[in-house]
Design an enzyme around this catalytic site. Structure first.
Site, PDB file in Angstrom:
ATOM      1  N   MET A  97     -11.325  30.259 -15.607  1.00 32.94           N
ATOM      2  CA  MET A  97     -11.185  30.471 -17.051  1.00 32.94           C
ATOM      3  C   MET A  97     -12.293  29.743 -17.785  1.00 32.94           C
ATOM      4  O   MET A  97     -12.448  28.533 -17.620  1.00 32.94           O
ATOM      5  CB  MET A  97      -9.836  29.944 -17.535  1.00 32.94           C
ATOM      6  CG  MET A  97      -8.646  30.714 -17.024  1.00 32.94           C
ATOM      7  SD  MET A  97      -7.106  29.893 -17.476  1.00 32.94           S
ATOM      8  CE  MET A  97      -7.083  28.569 -16.260  1.00 32.94           C
ATOM      9  N   ILE A 155      -5.814  23.825 -12.075  1.00 32.35           N
ATOM     10  CA  ILE A 155      -6.857  22.834 -11.800  1.00 32.35           C
ATOM     11  C   ILE A 155      -7.664  22.561 -13.062  1.00 32.35           C
ATOM     12  O   ILE A 155      -8.182  23.492 -13.687  1.00 32.35           O
ATOM     13  CB  ILE A 155      -7.800  23.331 -10.681  1.00 32.35           C
ATOM     14  CG1 ILE A 155      -7.002  23.657  -9.422  1.00 32.35           C
ATOM     15  CG2 ILE A 155      -8.876  22.289 -10.376  1.00 32.35           C
ATOM     16  CD1 ILE A 155      -7.793  24.422  -8.386  1.00 32.35           C
ATOM     17  N   GLY A 185     -11.937  24.654 -20.267  1.00 30.61           N
ATOM     18  CA  GLY A 185     -12.304  25.377 -19.056  1.00 30.61           C
ATOM     19  C   GLY A 185     -11.598  24.887 -17.803  1.00 30.61           C
ATOM     20  O   GLY A 185     -11.459  23.690 -17.596  1.00 30.61           O
ATOM     21  N   SER A 186     -11.160  25.793 -16.958  1.00 30.13           N
ATOM     22  CA  SER A 186     -10.345  25.398 -15.815  1.00 30.13           C
ATOM     23  C   SER A 186     -10.208  26.562 -14.833  1.00 30.13           C
ATOM     24  O   SER A 186     -10.866  27.582 -14.970  1.00 30.13           O
ATOM     25  CB  SER A 186      -8.976  24.931 -16.306  1.00 30.13           C
ATOM     26  OG  SER A 186      -8.469  25.832 -17.261  1.00 30.13           O
ATOM     27  N   ARG A 187      -9.291  26.394 -13.871  1.00 34.20           N
ATOM     28  CA  ARG A 187      -9.146  27.388 -12.815  1.00 34.20           C
ATOM     29  C   ARG A 187      -7.714  27.371 -12.280  1.00 34.20           C
ATOM     30  O   ARG A 187      -7.038  26.346 -12.321  1.00 34.20           O
ATOM     31  CB  ARG A 187     -10.126  27.031 -11.707  1.00 34.20           C
ATOM     32  CG  ARG A 187     -10.052  27.838 -10.448  1.00 34.20           C
ATOM     33  CD  ARG A 187     -11.127  27.369  -9.487  1.00 34.20           C
ATOM     34  NE  ARG A 187     -10.602  27.033  -8.183  1.00 34.20           N
ATOM     35  CZ  ARG A 187     -11.264  26.371  -7.255  1.00 34.20           C
ATOM     36  NH1 ARG A 187     -12.472  25.922  -7.496  1.00 34.20           N
ATOM     37  NH2 ARG A 187     -10.723  26.132  -6.082  1.00 34.20           N
TER      38      ARG A 187
END
Length: 218
Positions: A97, A155, A185-187
């Site tokens: 993301m 994450i 921002g991440s995942r």
């Protein structure tokens, strides 16, 4: 529509803009400087609003589908060894993301939450290979009657500084409903049984609660 996790940030942002507009109107006489400051403050508020947006989506619940838990780009599809819960090989799908994506996390399938754990950690960039094991993260396992146990992991990235996870062990959760939020921002990684039919490809854009990432029994 905005996510409840953004209430405080949106409130503070609105107050900040109001104060900036008031101060510039009263204390700055040079019009172009005044306009530049006011526009910058309004742009900041727009960024905050777009980040915490929570678009309403109609989810078609299907026990034979696993839906994307977040909006973003599919960056990983590979077999890996999952060392925290399963301690065996799984099929990993990762969705990255960016700051401009919707950051709501949704349950990709219905079932019972069997495991939910928060891990403090580093803030490596979200696409770093070690981010899944070393970054701040939460691990959630949902037991589903069709797929068995499915693990997903929120994450944090280099910019993300707060992960919100609503899943608690023993909860009955419903596909497509709100599972949490990741700020900036991440995942999210999803770990599936080997051999699960996959419906996405690398670099594909995924839409949380809409994109079917895996199927079974069809």
């Amino acid at each position: 529509m905005f996510h409840k996790e953004g209430t405080q940030s949106i409130l503070f942002g609105s107050i900040f803009v109001a104060v900036v507009l008031l101060l510039t109107d009263n204390f700055i006489d040079t019009n172009w400087i005044k306009m530049a400051i006011q526009i910058a403050a309004l742009l900041l508020l727009i960024i905050i609003l777009q980040f915490f947006r929570n678009p309403k989506r109609t989810v078609i619940i299907n026990e034979n589908h696993i839906l994307a838990p977040v909006d973003g780009k599919v960056v990983v599809i590979e077999e890996v060894f999952e060392s925290e819960y399963f301690k065996d090989k799984r099929l990993q799908i990762s969705i990255f993301m960016s700051p401009i994506n919707v950051h709501v996390t949704r349950y990709g399938l219905s079932g019972i939450v069997k495991f939910s754990k928060y891990h403090p950690g580093k803030f490596l960039v979200a696409w770093h290979p070690k981010a899944s094991e070393e970054n701040e993260r939460t691990t959630v396992v949902i037991e589903n009657k069709t797929f068995g146990e499915i693990l997903y992991r929120q994450i944090a990235g280099a910019l993300a500084r707060r992960i919100v996870n609503y899943a608690e062990e023993g909860m009955q959760v419903i596909q497509g409903t709100d599972a949490g939020f990741i700020k900036f921002g991440s995942r999210v990684d999803i770990f599936l049984p080997l051999g699960t039919p996959i419906n996405v490809v690398l670099n594909q854009k995924a839409i949380g609660g809409k994109t079917i990432i895996a199927t079974k029994g069809e």
